[in-house]
Design an enzyme around this catalytic site. Structure first.
Site, PDB file in Angstrom:
ATOM      1  CD  GLU A 218     -23.315 -36.298 -89.286  1.00 38.20           C
ATOM      2  OE1 GLU A 218     -23.276 -35.070 -89.134  1.00 38.20           O
ATOM      3  OE2 GLU A 218     -24.340 -36.903 -89.659  1.00 38.20           O
ATOM      4  CE  LYS A 234     -28.540 -32.152 -92.274  1.00 41.54           C
ATOM      5  NZ  LYS A 234     -29.604 -32.797 -91.441  1.00 41.54           N
TER       6      LYS A 234
END
Length: 407
Positions: A218, A234
């Site tokens: 990420e 997410k």
């Protein structure tokens, strides 16, 4: 004024364990591939929350003093005094340091207190490449001991659910921790984490008495050619055909994801020229190890005069590992999590003239002189099922545990 500690290259080296790590292969996440084995440390800065002051301003001044142009990220030539020796710098910011910058509680003490809360290391090029890290010798990892039981984790999920019901928050990211004793040199094992599929920010950072191994997919924040971007992740499912279909069809995961996209748009607006924040990609499903995860890309044009200090204040700690609203979520995190986040859920990456790239330290392990530490968790919303959240955190930690326990 912050009392961060700066040191030159020389340091006392002990006979074994992580104290020997600074003399090993330098493989900082996001460093240019051609530089990773050709770096030598010039100077470093350590800061802890107990030092007080403003760590963002401290690290900006430190890097500027060592020839890195970080006072105006829109124009990296501003205030830059060329230095042919300097390649770039590693930067690590803990979740506790991020909470400090946000004016929020920093949470319970870290289970790995040897690790500073902010580290900046300036590197020069060397003409003598370092060799490979090698394989673990005499490597042994004991049983993993969680800091909370599945029952306690589920109870924390229910507490967040109650807070959402009261209107305190919309989403809170809860993180658990586990530790295991080890013997042998941890750096070869930590270095192997970078080979995990999808580890965009694979690499290591070391210091006296500690080491970090990262396999994060990420992007917290990247700045290149006047553009700033973030890629929040997410939403998680097993990496099967059915898991991908389920992730794409899940209203719960999509709603959770959109909340964080909106939060990140807000964070970038503090860094951007007015009206330039855009969502370039929304809810793209990508693979990390044996999991599908949903990722979006948000970008903007960097505002004139934006310095590193203001950038860190705007994006730390990352929205996808805190929640919405961020400040309210941080108060709940500090109250509910049993131990500090240590090396997890912070930032780690590379800064060079004209380029900054920091990953979010999910899928990250820390080593102190006798223990490994691992953090994993997930976002809690109104629709979260406590048992499913406990299982998701375990699934995220499983590939790291498996690789670390391999001889």
């Amino acid at each position: 004024m912050a009392r961060g500690k700066s040191t030159e290259r020389t340091r006392k080296i002990g006979p074994s364990g992580v104290e020997t790590l600074p003399h090993r292969v330098i493989d900082v996440p996001a460093a240019p591939p051609g530089c990773r084995h050709r770096l030598t440390e010039r100077a470093r800065l350590h800061w802890r929350t107990s030092d007080g002051g403003d760590p963002a301003a401290t690290v900006q001044a430190f890097l500027t003093a060592h020839g890195l142009p970080v006072t105006d990220l829109a124009d990296p030539t501003t205030g830059h005094h060329p230095d042919d020796r300097t390649c770039g710098a590693a930067l690590y910011v803990s979740a506790a340091a991020g909470a400090h910058l946000a004016g929020a509680p920093t949470g319970p003490p870290s289970p790995a207190p040897a690790l500073p809360d902010l580290v900046a290391v300036v590197y020069d090029h060397t003409d003598t490449p370092t060799g490979p890290t090698g394989h673990p010798t005499g490597w042994w990892v004991g049983p993993w001991q969680p800091s909370w039981t599945p029952r306690a984790h589920a109870a924390a999920v229910r507490a967040v659910h109650a807070a959402i019901g009261r209107g305190d928050v919309y989403q809170v990211n809860l993180v658990g921790h586990a530790t295991a004793r080890y013997t042998g040199d941890p750096l070869p094992a930590l270095s192997r984490l970078a080979a995990l599929p999808g580890a965009r920010y694979g690499g290591t950072l070391t210091g006296d008495g500690w080491a970090i191994g990262c396999a994060s997919p990420e992007t917290l924040v990247e700045v290149t050619a006047g553009r700033v971007l973030t890629r929040p992740i997410k939403g998680t499912r097993p990496a099967t055909a059915a898991g991908r279909r389920d992730l794409l069809a899940s209203a719960k995961e999509r709603a959770e994801h959109i909340m964080i996209v909106d939060l990140e748009r807000h964070d970038l607006a503090h860094l951007a020229r007015t009206g330039t924040v855009t969502v370039d990609e929304l809810y793209a499903v990508r693979r990390w190890c044996d999991l599908w995860q949903a990722e979006s890309t948000i970008s903007a044009t960097v505002a004139d005069g934006l310095g590193l200090a203001d950038l860190l204040r705007a994006v730390c700690p990352g929205g996808s590992v805190t929640g919405a609203p961020k400040l309210a979520a941080l108060h709940h995190i500090a109250a509910l999590e049993p131990v500090g986040r240590g090396a997890g859920m912070g930032a780690l990456g590379w800064i060079a003239p004209g380029h900054l790239d920091l990953g979010l330290t999910i899928r990250t392990v820390a080593a102190d002189p006798d223990r490994l530490h691992l953090w994993a968790g997930g976002g809690i919303t109104w629709d979260s099922d406590p048992d499913a959240e406990v299982a998701e955190a375990a699934a995220k930690a499983a590939p790291l545990r498996a690789l670390l326990t391999t001889g």
